[in-house]
Design a protein around this motif. Structure first.
Motif, PDB file in Angstrom:
ATOM      1  N   ARG A  85       1.873  -8.398   8.654  1.00 54.33           N
ATOM      2  CA  ARG A  85       1.636  -8.781   7.261  1.00 54.33           C
ATOM      3  C   ARG A  85       2.942  -9.070   6.525  1.00 54.33           C
ATOM      4  NH1 ARG A  85      -3.177  -7.928   5.028  1.00 54.33           N
ATOM      5  NH2 ARG A  85      -4.663  -6.472   5.934  1.00 54.33           N
ATOM      6  N   ARG A 106       4.169 -15.827  -4.581  1.00 56.40           N
ATOM      7  CA  ARG A 106       3.481 -16.576  -5.642  1.00 56.40           C
ATOM      8  C   ARG A 106       2.929 -15.655  -6.718  1.00 56.40           C
ATOM      9  NH1 ARG A 106      -0.874 -18.876  -1.794  1.00 56.40           N
ATOM     10  NH2 ARG A 106      -0.657 -16.685  -1.240  1.00 56.40           N
ATOM     11  N   ARG A 162      -0.169   1.702  -1.491  1.00 62.23           N
ATOM     12  CA  ARG A 162      -1.581   1.928  -1.178  1.00 62.23           C
ATOM     13  C   ARG A 162      -1.939   3.406  -1.177  1.00 62.23           C
ATOM     14  NH1 ARG A 162      -3.138  -1.420   4.041  1.00 62.23           N
ATOM     15  NH2 ARG A 162      -4.777  -2.296   2.773  1.00 62.23           N
ATOM     16  N   LEU A 218     -11.593   1.096   1.888  1.00 60.82           N
ATOM     17  CA  LEU A 218     -11.726  -0.099   2.724  1.00 60.82           C
ATOM     18  C   LEU A 218     -12.680   0.235   3.860  1.00 60.82           C
ATOM     19  CD1 LEU A 218      -8.189  -1.695   3.169  1.00 60.82           C
ATOM     20  CD2 LEU A 218     -10.153  -2.603   1.956  1.00 60.82           C
ATOM     21  N   SER A 256       1.936  -7.082  -4.028  1.00 58.43           N
ATOM     22  CA  SER A 256       1.019  -7.277  -2.919  1.00 58.43           C
ATOM     23  C   SER A 256       0.136  -6.039  -2.852  1.00 58.43           C
ATOM     24  CB  SER A 256       1.803  -7.462  -1.619  1.00 58.43           C
ATOM     25  OG  SER A 256       1.334  -6.606  -0.622  1.00 58.43           O
ATOM     26  N   THR A 257      -1.053  -6.221  -2.334  1.00 59.87           N
ATOM     27  CA  THR A 257      -1.949  -5.057  -2.248  1.00 59.87           C
ATOM     28  C   THR A 257      -1.575  -4.166  -1.068  1.00 59.87           C
ATOM     29  OG1 THR A 257      -3.477  -6.426  -1.010  1.00 59.87           O
ATOM     30  CG2 THR A 257      -3.926  -6.161  -3.363  1.00 59.87           C
ATOM     31  N   HIS A 258      -0.485  -4.507  -0.368  1.00 59.53           N
ATOM     32  CA  HIS A 258      -0.139  -3.737   0.825  1.00 59.53           C
ATOM     33  C   HIS A 258       1.131  -2.909   0.703  1.00 59.53           C
ATOM     34  CE1 HIS A 258      -2.840  -6.907   2.297  1.00 59.53           C
ATOM     35  NE2 HIS A 258      -3.357  -5.868   2.894  1.00 59.53           N
ATOM     36  N   TRP A 291      -7.286  -5.868  13.186  1.00 59.81           N
ATOM     37  CA  TRP A 291      -6.183  -5.018  13.652  1.00 59.81           C
ATOM     38  C   TRP A 291      -6.569  -4.322  14.964  1.00 59.81           C
ATOM     39  CZ3 TRP A 291      -6.534  -6.744   8.895  1.00 59.81           C
ATOM     40  CH2 TRP A 291      -5.361  -7.111   8.252  1.00 59.81           C
ATOM     41  N   MET A 315      -7.327 -16.212   7.211  1.00 56.92           N
ATOM     42  CA  MET A 315      -7.442 -14.955   6.473  1.00 56.92           C
ATOM     43  C   MET A 315      -6.307 -14.848   5.440  1.00 56.92           C
ATOM     44  SD  MET A 315      -7.640 -11.153   8.020  1.00 56.92           S
ATOM     45  CE  MET A 315      -6.074 -11.292   8.847  1.00 56.92           C
ATOM     46  N   ASP A 316      -6.658 -14.624   4.200  1.00 62.14           N
ATOM     47  CA  ASP A 316      -5.645 -14.473   3.161  1.00 62.14           C
ATOM     48  C   ASP A 316      -5.405 -12.983   2.918  1.00 62.14           C
ATOM     49  OD1 ASP A 316      -4.122 -14.337   0.967  1.00 62.14           O
ATOM     50  OD2 ASP A 316      -5.299 -15.716  -0.243  1.00 62.14           O
ATOM     51  N   ASP A 317      -4.279 -12.509   3.423  1.00 67.25           N
ATOM     52  CA  ASP A 317      -3.988 -11.071   3.320  1.00 67.25           C
ATOM     53  C   ASP A 317      -4.007 -10.571   1.885  1.00 67.25           C
ATOM     54  OD1 ASP A 317      -3.724 -10.903   5.941  1.00 67.25           O
ATOM     55  OD2 ASP A 317      -1.536 -10.926   5.979  1.00 67.25           O
ATOM     56  N   PHE A 318      -3.556 -11.423   0.967  1.00 70.26           N
ATOM     57  CA  PHE A 318      -3.348 -10.940  -0.387  1.00 70.26           C
ATOM     58  C   PHE A 318      -4.632 -10.849  -1.188  1.00 70.26           C
ATOM     59  CE2 PHE A 318       0.945 -10.539   0.209  1.00 70.26           C
ATOM     60  CZ  PHE A 318       1.395 -11.607   0.950  1.00 70.26           C
ATOM     61  N   ASP A 338       4.108 -11.175  -1.905  1.00 67.87           N
ATOM     62  CA  ASP A 338       3.496 -12.454  -2.236  1.00 67.87           C
ATOM     63  C   ASP A 338       4.415 -13.160  -3.227  1.00 67.87           C
ATOM     64  OD1 ASP A 338       2.024 -14.582  -2.974  1.00 67.87           O
ATOM     65  OD2 ASP A 338       0.321 -13.459  -3.771  1.00 67.87           O
ATOM     66  N   ARG A 347      -7.267  -9.445   0.214  1.00 66.75           N
ATOM     67  CA  ARG A 347      -7.971  -8.267   0.733  1.00 66.75           C
ATOM     68  C   ARG A 347      -7.447  -7.060  -0.027  1.00 66.75           C
ATOM     69  NH1 ARG A 347     -10.138  -8.399   5.900  1.00 66.75           N
ATOM     70  NH2 ARG A 347      -9.593  -6.209   6.005  1.00 66.75           N
ATOM     71  N   ALA A 348      -8.351  -6.334  -0.602  1.00 71.89           N
ATOM     72  CA  ALA A 348      -7.931  -5.252  -1.488  1.00 71.89           C
ATOM     73  C   ALA A 348      -7.436  -4.048  -0.706  1.00 71.89           C
ATOM     74  CB  ALA A 348      -9.090  -4.857  -2.385  1.00 71.89           C
TER      75      ALA A 348
END
Lengths: 202, 369
Positions: free
Chosen positions: B12, B18, B152, B350, B147-149, B358, A1-4, B16, A6-7
């Motif tokens: 998590r 990258r 939010r 989501l 990062s999308t986290h 989770w 699973m690639d966390d990044f 990121d 997932r929106a």
């Protein structure tokens, strides 16, 4: 699973590439536009002979210029500093209010100015300040002046204290070695015109 | 599935390394550091005692400000450390360094375009709200793209905005502490620095950069949140928050409400505004939290008691006090997984099914108890 991938917010997928690029682009554009605007506008304003300018935090200092001077508006701030130019000669006047610690006489003011000049030394500019000598102007008594060299510019530094030593005007007159003698003389007249409000009123 | 998903697996990474945004933050912060070094290291070298005082106050105010922001400004739990450090780095280095460059340019524009008196009165108020607020809020946008986290919700945006502003504020205090030495003639450098820091921290610190950026950041958080609101509504809200932050900054720097009373009133006004925004944001976050908590109770991931204890730091601690030894450790682990599950559910768009891993992690943690 690639966390990044997932929106979890709206900046996902390709947006995670172009949004940061757009942000950096906006900041670069802002820098460029402001720089171009600053360059497009005239730096200085010609002053009529006899113009009196009041400056300082409470506009408590006044100065009068003679013929042929321009005000470097980009380098001036009426709350603290004025810069005048004529030919290659520049006169910088700084209003100093000793709010944090009142100096014990003009010698301490001179020492303080010498200390602030060290900032330019540490920034890599050659600075040399000569020994001070006393002088009076028509409005101010008990001032000090001395030779000053900043980089390749030479000239004179002045400290002009207010009567109660609560404030002062520090001045630098600088120009190249071969600057016009008439410009030096005109600069001296500017220094001579500096007055504090209360002294002017008296 | 359950056996493969141990609690630690679902922790998590919130940055990121990258991502373009991460390296953009690093690059602009490096530029900012270079700008600050060029402009202020000579003054530090010339006045070591003032530099030492400045550094000590910077560290102390950063520590206190960071603790307060992390403890108070985000409901349920503190923002992630990685986001915290990135926000502070952007505010203190990138935004502050950019502001030195931008303010010099725009300030020069006003000096040249306006007459001397008008420029002296209005230059700061016309410069800083544009340059500084844009430079700071850019950090929150970049954090959302790191990062999308990280960002939010409006609550995330508010706390990261506050942290960006805090970073900016403490570094700006540092630079003002050095600049004041020059404007006071170098006569008593230590006293000049001390006086400046005292005024900027004790008198005006309550409603300075952290407050303005928190408001702008809340708008960015709302803009990027998967909240189910229309794009137009999110854009207008974000724009409104940014303009409000700029207006707060404008009033703060303007000659309006002058004198000592005005100097004291302006930061209080900003504090009232940011608290009003905070209350609205907090209420929205808590409402969403209550909804997803109820859904997860219905789904069997949480018990009523657990859900009731999760939403506040104090109630979580109180809940854990009922357990001892290894049982408490296991409960704490379960609590962390439940928090992660609910945080995962906060973005409304989501699908609930996306939080399946989770939920499995919670079940796995519960099975280990």
């Amino acid at each position: 699973m690639d966390d990044f991938k997932r929106a979890g917010n709206a900046v996902h997928g390709a947006r995670r590439v172009w949004v940061p690029l757009a942000v950096v682009g906006v900041l670069l554009a802002l820098t460029a536009v402001e720089g171009l605007l600053a360059k497009a506008l005239p730096d200085s304003e010609a002053l009529a002979a006899g113009t009196v300018i009041e400056f300082g935090s409470d506009r408590q200092v006044s100065v009068q210029v003679g013929e042929g001077w321009t005000l470097d508006k980009a380098a001036s701030d009426v709350n603290s500093t004025l810069v005048f130019r004529q030919g290659d000669v520049a006169v910088q006047l700084s209003s100093i209010v000793f709010s944090a610690g009142k100096p014990d006489g003009v010698d301490q003011m001179w020492d303080g100015m010498a200390r602030t000049l060290k900032i330019e030394q540490y920034a890599g500019t050659d600075v040399w300040l000569g020994e001070p000598t006393g002088f009076d102007t028509k409005s101010i008594s008990g001032g000090l002046y001395g030779s000053l060299q900043v980089g390749t510019a030479i000239g004179t530094a002045f400290v002009m204290p207010a009567e109660d030593d609560s404030e002062a005007v520090e001045a630098r007159v600088l120009g190249p070695f071969d600057a016009d003698q008439g410009h030096w003389a005109a600069a001296t007249q500017i220094i001579d015109s500096v007055a504090f409000d209360d002294e002017g009123d008296a | 599935m359950t056996a493969a998903v141990q609690p630690a697996v679902l922790h998590r990474a919130s940055v990121d390394f990258r991502s373009v945004a991460f390296w953009a933050m690093i690059a602009v912060s490096a530029f900012g550091l270079w700008t600050l070094k060029k402009n202020f290291v000579p003054a530090m070298a010339a006045f070591p005692p003032s530099a030492a005082l400045n550094t000590a106050v910077l560290c102390l105010s950063l520590a206190v400000g960071m603790w307060l922001a992390r403890r108070i400004l985000r409901p349920v739990q503190a923002p992630r450390w990685s986001g915290t450090w990135l926000a502070l780095m952007w505010g203190g280095l990138a935004a502050c360094g950019l502001a030195v460059v931008l303010n010099g340019r725009l300030g020069s524009v006003w000096s040249q375009a306006l007459d001397l008196e008008a420029a002296g009165k209005w230059s700061a108020a016309l410069t800083a709200p544009i340059d500084e607020e844009l430079a700071k809020v850019a950090g929150v946008v970049l954090l959302a793209a790191v990062s999308t986290h990280l960002v939010r919700s409006a609550a995330d945006g508010l706390v990261y905005g506050a942290l960006v502003g805090l970073g900016f504020q403490v570094v700006e205090n540092f630079t003002y502490g050095l600049n004041e030495i020059v404007t006071s003639g170098g006569v008593d450098p230590f006293a000049a620095t001390f006086q400046t820091l005292w005024v900027r921290i004790v008198l005006t610190g309550i409603g300075s950069h952290w407050a303005m950026s928190a408001v702008a950041g809340a708008g960015i958080g709302y803009l990027v949140s998967a909240s189910g609101r229309s794009a137009a509504r999110r854009i207008w809200t974000a724009l409104g928050c940014l303009l409000l932050a700029m207006a707060m900054h404008f009033v703060f720097d303007s000659p309006l409400l002058g004198g000592v009373a005005g100097t004291l009133a302006k930061p209080v006004l900003n504090f009232v505004i940011v608290m009003a925004v905070f209350i609205v944001v907090r209420r929205g976050f808590r409402a969403r939290w209550a909804v997803v908590s109820a859904e997860e109770v219905a789904a069997g991931a949480l018990t009523e008691d657990e859900a009731g204890s999760l939403s506040r730091r104090r109630s979580r601690r109180r809940y854990l006090r009922a357990f001892h030894g290894r049982e408490r450790e296991a409960q704490a682990r379960l609590q962390r997984q439940q928090l992660a599950l609910l945080e995962e559910r906060v973005p409304e768009r989501l699908p609930a099914a996306a939080a399946g891993p989770w939920r499995d992690a919670v079940a796995a943690a519960r099975a280990l108890n």
